[in-house]
Design an enzyme around this catalytic site. Sequence first.
Site, short mmCIF file in Angstrom:
data_model
loop_
_atom_site.label_atom_id
_atom_site.label_comp_id
_atom_site.label_asym_id
_atom_site.label_seq_id
_atom_site.Cartn_x
_atom_site.Cartn_y
_atom_site.Cartn_z
N TYR A 146 0.62 -0.98 0.44
CA TYR A 146 -0.01 0.26 -0.20
C TYR A 146 0.98 1.10 -0.06
O TYR A 146 1.77 1.39 1.06
CB TYR A 146 -1.20 0.09 0.98
CG TYR A 146 -2.47 -0.98 2.05
CD1 TYR A 146 -2.27 -1.22 0.09
CD2 TYR A 146 -2.90 -0.88 2.85
CE1 TYR A 146 -2.89 -2.63 0.20
CE2 TYR A 146 -3.36 -2.52 2.77
CZ TYR A 146 -3.91 -3.00 1.84
OH TYR A 146 -4.96 -4.00 1.68
N HIS A 182 -1.27 -12.38 1.34
CA HIS A 182 -1.42 -11.09 0.79
C HIS A 182 -2.63 -12.14 -0.87
O HIS A 182 -3.79 -11.44 -1.17
CB HIS A 182 -1.15 -9.41 0.20
CG HIS A 182 -2.04 -8.56 0.10
ND1 HIS A 182 -1.36 -7.18 -0.45
CD2 HIS A 182 -3.60 -8.06 -0.19
CE1 HIS A 182 -2.54 -6.57 0.21
NE2 HIS A 182 -3.31 -7.15 -0.51
N SER A 215 -13.64 -4.19 1.77
CA SER A 215 -14.67 -3.15 0.94
C SER A 215 -16.12 -3.26 1.38
O SER A 215 -16.87 -3.66 0.18
CB SER A 215 -14.95 -3.61 -0.23
OG SER A 215 -13.19 -2.87 -0.74
N PRO A 216 -16.32 -3.39 3.06
CA PRO A 216 -17.72 -3.45 3.17
C PRO A 216 -18.82 -2.71 3.29
O PRO A 216 -19.52 -2.84 3.05
CB PRO A 216 -17.37 -3.67 5.18
CG PRO A 216 -16.69 -3.19 5.35
CD PRO A 216 -15.67 -3.34 4.16
N GLY A 275 -18.72 -1.80 -0.17
CA GLY A 275 -18.32 -2.06 -1.58
C GLY A 275 -17.49 -0.62 -1.87
O GLY A 275 -17.97 -0.36 -3.29
N ARG A 276 -16.38 -0.79 -1.91
CA ARG A 276 -15.93 0.35 -2.17
C ARG A 276 -15.83 1.61 -2.76
O ARG A 276 -16.49 2.62 -2.88
CB ARG A 276 -15.31 -0.16 -3.64
CG ARG A 276 -14.41 -0.99 -3.62
CD ARG A 276 -13.73 -1.09 -5.02
NE ARG A 276 -12.59 -2.54 -4.69
CZ ARG A 276 -12.20 -3.47 -5.06
NH1 ARG A 276 -14.68 -4.06 -4.58
NH2 ARG A 276 -12.07 -4.35 -4.77
N PHE A 313 -22.33 2.20 -0.83
CA PHE A 313 -23.52 2.38 -0.47
C PHE A 313 -23.02 3.33 0.66
O PHE A 313 -23.92 3.68 1.39
CB PHE A 313 -23.65 0.57 -0.05
CG PHE A 313 -23.77 0.09 -1.01
CD1 PHE A 313 -25.42 0.15 -0.41
CD2 PHE A 313 -23.42 -1.19 -1.11
CE1 PHE A 313 -25.18 -0.91 -1.66
CE2 PHE A 313 -23.43 -1.99 -1.59
CZ PHE A 313 -24.06 -2.02 -1.85
N ALA A 314 -21.60 4.50 0.28
CA ALA A 314 -21.85 5.80 1.15
C ALA A 314 -22.98 6.88 0.15
O ALA A 314 -23.31 8.05 1.11
CB ALA A 314 -20.49 6.13 1.54
#
Length: 343
Positions: free
Chosen positions: A63, A132, A211-212, A214-215, A218-219
């Site tokens: 990352y 990973h 990704s709970p 959905g990336r 859903f925000a």
Amino acid sequence: MAEQFEMPRVKLGTQGLEVSKLGYGCMGLTGIYNNPVPEEEGIAIIKEAFSKGITFFDTSDIYGANNANEYLVGKALKQLPREQIELATKFGIAGGDASGVIIKGSPEYTRSCCESSLKHLGVDYIDLYYIHRIDQTVPIEETMGELKKLVNEGKIKYIGLSEASPDTIRRAHAVHPITAIQMEYSLWTRNIEEEFIPLCRELGIGIVPYSPVGRGFFAGKAVVESLPQNSSLEHHPRFTGENFERNKAIYIRIENLAKKHGCTPAQLAVAWVLHQGDDVVPIPGTTKIKNLHENIGSVKVKFTKDDLKEISDAVPFDEVAGQKTTEVLHRISAIYANTPLPK
């Protein structure tokens, strides 16, 4: 006075690791879905998460440019009580370009990555060390054998796998108990329910959904406004073209259900994942304190069985348009993550 909220703690897997019921995924702090945040802002977010009861922090050696994420997390840890933190990092992605990703799982590579991560993070041990992605050319037994040695040396405490196939999970677990499996899992990515979750429960392995939200779908930001500048989501199958137009209908249904439950759509999405079991610990990431507080608020959202069914039914899997990841990442996902048998 507002009631003091206490973050619940749960056992992740059956090997003894205890974590906060909600973790924090650090990846976004050094850019992927957006531009990297200034270092002091990244440290402030990690410290704020800790002050609100999040003790489970997830990073990786891949990352950010030149291990930027591990360095950032390491700096934040210097300002926090190390013994109260469950630190997870990962190895195995050795680089890549537009044509594909290089995955390495040899024993030598495994050890060199662990030594490097300890240095970047400035710590003596890693609580949870994940493979990973799975090297499809190296028997999983060889990678696990080296990880087992690192456990015995006290450099890592627990072993995890990310995007591993059921066969690989079983074979890895036979060498040394696996504590957690990290997989994508959200309202619109539920393919782990059929085989992976039952397997994890059979073997006593915890489940860490990445990704709970959905990336971020859903925000609602991408639906209501637009994607952030320099976001990798500009090439994501579910966020582009006709697929995105079709997926907006799903978002609107979730937005309506969130109103009914007195929470935000992002909170509904995270709370739905949290309700999938005590052994499920999602790790939503964010670069904004406001969104961090929102994610933490999802722990307080309570659903009945009927509520959960209604929410699940609002996102029928055959209506989700586009595969869950880009083609390059799809080729190294769990469905291909088998390894040769040891010689």
